[in-house]
Design an enzyme around this catalytic site. Structure first.
Site, mmCIF file in Angstrom:
data_model
loop_
_atom_site.group_PDB
_atom_site.id
_atom_site.type_symbol
_atom_site.label_atom_id
_atom_site.label_comp_id
_atom_site.label_asym_id
_atom_site.label_seq_id
_atom_site.Cartn_x
_atom_site.Cartn_y
_atom_site.Cartn_z
ATOM 1 N N HIS A 98 0.849 -1.200 0.000
ATOM 2 C CA HIS A 98 0.000 0.000 0.000
ATOM 3 C C HIS A 98 0.875 1.237 0.000
ATOM 4 C CE1 HIS A 98 -2.657 -3.132 1.426
ATOM 5 N NE2 HIS A 98 -3.660 -2.373 1.032
ATOM 6 N N LYS A 123 -1.660 -8.002 -4.357
ATOM 7 C CA LYS A 123 -2.533 -6.824 -4.213
ATOM 8 C C LYS A 123 -1.661 -5.573 -4.141
ATOM 9 C CE LYS A 123 -5.799 -4.370 -1.323
ATOM 10 N NZ LYS A 123 -6.190 -4.098 0.057
ATOM 11 N N LYS A 269 -15.754 21.001 -21.567
ATOM 12 C CA LYS A 269 -16.648 21.088 -22.725
ATOM 13 C C LYS A 269 -16.074 21.919 -23.879
ATOM 14 C CE LYS A 269 -21.157 20.294 -20.708
ATOM 15 N NZ LYS A 269 -22.493 20.784 -20.414
ATOM 16 N N ASP A 305 -26.610 18.766 -25.512
ATOM 17 C CA ASP A 305 -27.248 19.771 -24.642
ATOM 18 C C ASP A 305 -28.173 20.659 -25.474
ATOM 19 O OD1 ASP A 305 -26.087 19.085 -22.272
ATOM 20 O OD2 ASP A 305 -24.493 20.582 -22.364
HETATM 21 P P1 NAP Z 1 -20.322 27.129 -16.648
HETATM 22 O O1 NAP Z 1 -19.713 26.950 -17.995
HETATM 23 O O2 NAP Z 1 -19.452 27.124 -15.443
HETATM 24 O O3 NAP Z 1 -21.123 28.525 -16.661
HETATM 25 C C1 NAP Z 1 -21.822 29.000 -15.550
HETATM 26 C C2 NAP Z 1 -22.339 30.399 -15.810
HETATM 27 O O4 NAP Z 1 -23.090 30.787 -14.674
HETATM 28 C C3 NAP Z 1 -21.232 31.429 -16.000
HETATM 29 O O5 NAP Z 1 -21.636 32.407 -16.918
HETATM 30 C C4 NAP Z 1 -21.111 32.022 -14.585
HETATM 31 O O6 NAP Z 1 -20.682 33.349 -14.565
HETATM 32 C C5 NAP Z 1 -22.554 32.006 -14.147
HETATM 33 N N1 NAP Z 1 -22.656 32.025 -12.699
HETATM 34 C C6 NAP Z 1 -22.095 31.144 -11.834
HETATM 35 N N2 NAP Z 1 -22.436 31.478 -10.574
HETATM 36 C C7 NAP Z 1 -23.200 32.578 -10.645
HETATM 37 C C8 NAP Z 1 -23.829 33.414 -9.683
HETATM 38 N N3 NAP Z 1 -23.756 33.138 -8.377
HETATM 39 N N4 NAP Z 1 -24.541 34.471 -10.118
HETATM 40 C C9 NAP Z 1 -24.633 34.742 -11.437
HETATM 41 N N5 NAP Z 1 -24.050 34.013 -12.399
HETATM 42 C C10 NAP Z 1 -23.346 32.944 -12.012
HETATM 43 O O7 NAP Z 1 -21.444 26.030 -16.371
HETATM 44 P P2 NAP Z 1 -22.457 25.369 -17.444
HETATM 45 O O8 NAP Z 1 -21.888 24.112 -17.984
HETATM 46 O O9 NAP Z 1 -22.900 26.421 -18.384
HETATM 47 O O10 NAP Z 1 -23.640 24.945 -16.472
HETATM 48 C C11 NAP Z 1 -24.479 25.923 -15.889
HETATM 49 C C12 NAP Z 1 -25.722 25.287 -15.317
HETATM 50 O O11 NAP Z 1 -26.427 24.590 -16.322
HETATM 51 C C13 NAP Z 1 -25.419 24.246 -14.233
HETATM 52 O O12 NAP Z 1 -26.170 24.562 -13.107
HETATM 53 C C14 NAP Z 1 -25.895 22.936 -14.762
HETATM 54 O O13 NAP Z 1 -26.584 22.229 -13.764
HETATM 55 C C15 NAP Z 1 -26.865 23.349 -15.840
HETATM 56 N N6 NAP Z 1 -26.846 22.348 -16.927
HETATM 57 C C16 NAP Z 1 -27.909 21.542 -17.009
HETATM 58 C C17 NAP Z 1 -27.959 20.583 -17.992
HETATM 59 C C18 NAP Z 1 -29.158 19.701 -18.067
HETATM 60 O O14 NAP Z 1 -29.117 18.719 -18.803
HETATM 61 N N7 NAP Z 1 -30.222 20.004 -17.384
HETATM 62 C C19 NAP Z 1 -26.899 20.436 -18.901
HETATM 63 C C20 NAP Z 1 -25.815 21.307 -18.789
HETATM 64 C C21 NAP Z 1 -25.800 22.263 -17.790
HETATM 65 P P3 NAP Z 1 -19.146 33.767 -14.744
HETATM 66 O O15 NAP Z 1 -18.942 33.843 -16.217
HETATM 67 O O16 NAP Z 1 -19.062 35.067 -14.043
HETATM 68 O O17 NAP Z 1 -18.345 32.686 -14.065
#
Ligand code: NAP
Length: 482
Positions: A98, A123, A269, A305
């Site tokens: 380990h 192991k 992504k 998406d």
């Molecule tokens: P991301 O690339 O990290 O982008 C997040 C965005 O939200 C950025 O523009 C960020 O602003 C902004 N943000 C974060 N915290 C914030 C706050 N407290 N107040 C205001 N704006 C804020 O993430 P993402 O991949 O786009 O995902 C975002 C959301 O989409 C997640 O919650 C995820 O659960 C959801 N999502 C859902 C699915 C689905 O299938 N339902 C699929 C993909 C994503 P900054 O630019 O200032 O950092």
């Protein structure tokens, strides 16, 4: 320990490791071993090897010798004591090493040294510091003449525990309760059986998975593995924690790990695009991929998406009296400017909508608006618009911050369609507020299930069991709270 042993056998365990070092007080071996319900491995780990043994080394060696005299099926002997405890009776010897800090530089050499200590099983458990360590360990298992259990510890190493069976390990280790992990990155017996269907994994099992950092929270393994089991497909879906700096190496390793397809999440992504050999048209427009297929030595990227988000919105738009099936000339306010916002805004533009981006970081929002030829509004001024559709693409309201909302209730109007991409919880505060203001709502669960179904179809060429995937997801995120 006796009670847990019996309980695990009832759950289907075929062999149980008895960790004598976890017993407080004197160990009564006979009591532990009499009428044991399945074969056991007897282990008594020192503190320096990550165990809890409080006694002396002499007492420990005596205990291990007594276990052998009692005829236990397996005994675990660390490499430095294996030579001093001779083979006796039918007890098989697991010779172990380990390292809680790092992987040995020369794995093959270390393995050969352990195997030479009269090992029935070798192991090796070592901390994974890179995603590449999983492949090193799994290939060692596959190429060894002596049966080998090779474990990469830590959450980067979790795949080595799940894929052990594919590469020929005689067994893998899991903990008896998910809250009582005995080593970092360990999964519970229940997760191994109910989520990953470990017993079905063999050399022919196709590997899929999700890459991201962090990844432990991802619900995709639960949903995809349930779908594989339902369709009786010999495949497993594994969470791969891949730090940014390991992405290239991981993609190079993927075919050797047996990977045919991957879901991609934060932070890969966008960066993953540069590593692809081919993309579909929408994906180049979005600039982000959430699905990869490994085909004929090439990596091809897709974005489910975007299609899932539009698929979730479409039926609502069609039935909405104000929109009447057409988003053209209607204003859609997109909150956030990250990966999800990019994909959704791109799709909405294709539908002719007047898209406005409100991003916390103005520069990021402006960049996105420029790329898609749409407008922006300052985050602080997001209430100045009167949108027909509001889409939350920020994580605001996501578990555990369920009392937060990105858009104040008093600015929601009954004619609005409100789409929250957050899916955990299903009923976010934004959606609850929207319902209370008589808005039409679309939940992130709908989008999540749709994108997972599209991925499943791309991975397997078969139709996804959508209802099952939705049920499994809803169960995993807990009861709906209206
Ligand atoms: P991301 O690339 O990290 O982008 C997040 C965005 O939200 C950025 O523009 C960020 O602003 C902004 N943000 C974060 N915290 C914030 C706050 N407290 N107040 C205001 N704006 C804020 O993430 P993402 O991949 O786009 O995902 C975002 C959301 O989409 C997640 O919650 C995820 O659960 C959801 N999502 C859902 C699915 C689905 O299938 N339902 C699929 C993909 C994503 P900054 O630019 O200032 O950092």
């Amino acid at each position: 320990m006796i009670a847990e042993h019996r309980h695990l056998v009832q759950q289907g365990a075929k062999m149980v490791e008895l960790r004598l070092d976890y017993i407080n007080g004197e160990v009564n071996l006979r009591r532990l071993l009499t009428d044991r319900p399945c074969p056991v491995v007897v282990t008594c780990r020192r503190q320096r090897d990550g165990g809890k043994w409080p006694g002396t080394e002499e007492q420990r060696l005596m205990l291990l010798r007594s276990a052998i005299a009692e005829g236990v099926e397996y005994v675990d002997l660390e490499d430095d004591i294996a030579a001093s405890i001779p083979r006796y009776g039918k007890t098989k010897r697991i010779v172990s090493l380990h390292d809680y800090r790092k992987m040995p530089e020369n794995l093959a050499e270390t393995h050969a040294r352990l195997a030479a200590l009269d090992a029935d099983i070798v192991k090796l458990a070592a901390m994974a510091n890179s995603s590449h360590d999983n492949l090193r360990m799994l290939e060692l298992i596959r190429d060894s003449d002596v049966p080998t259990v090779g474990i990469c510890m830590g959450d980067i190493g979790t795949p080595s525990r799940i894929l052990a069976g594919k590469f020929g390990a005689p067994f893998t280790f899991a903990t008896f309760h998910h809250e009582r992990t005995l080593a970092p990155g360990q999964l519970s017996f229940q997760q191994m059986t109910d989520v990953y269907h470990y017993e079905r994994i063999n050399a022919d099992t196709t590997v899929f998975g999700v890459i991201g950092d962090p990844i432990a929270h991802s619900l995709s393994p639960i949903v995809h593995n349930a779908a594989f089991a339902r369709r009786d497909i010999n495949a497993v879906y594994v969470p791969f924690r891949v730090p940014r700096e390991h992405l290239s190496q991981f993609l190079a390793d993927a075919p050797a790990l047996g990977i045919k397809g991957l879901s991609v999440t934060i932070p890969h992504k966008e960066t993953v695009i540069k590593k692809l050999d081919d993309t579909d048209e929408s994906m180049s427009g979005i600039g982000a991929a959430n699905t990869l297929l490994f085909e004929n030595g090439k990596i091809v990227g897709y974005n489910t998406d975007y299609r899932a988000a539009l698929g979730s919105l479409k039926p609502v738009v069609e039935e909405h009296p104000g929109l009447r099936g057409d988003l053209a000339k209607h204003t859609v306010l997109v909150l956030g400017a990250g990966g999800a916002a990019k994909a959704i805004a791109y799709g909405l533009k294709q539908m002719g909508a007047d898209v406005v981006i409100a991003g916390r970081t103005a520069q990021r929002a402006q960049q996105l608006a420029k790329a898609l030829d749409c407008r922006t509004v300052d985050w602080a001024n997001r209430y100045s618009l009167n949108p027909d559709v509001l889409v939350n693409c920020t994580p605001v309201g996501m578990h555990p911050n369920v009392d937060a909302t990105p858009y104040d209730k008093h600015h929601l109007r009954p004619a609005m369609v409100v789409f929250d991409t957050v899916y955990n919880p299903e009923n976010t505060l934004l959606l609850k507020d929207a319902r209370s203001q008589s808005c039409t709502v679309v939940s992130g669960v709908e989008m999540f299930v749709r994108q997972a179904c599209l991925q499943f179809q791309q991975f397997t060429g078969e139709e996804a069991p959508a209802d099952l995937m939705r049920d499994v997801l809803k169960r995993a995120i807990g009861p709906a709270r209206y």
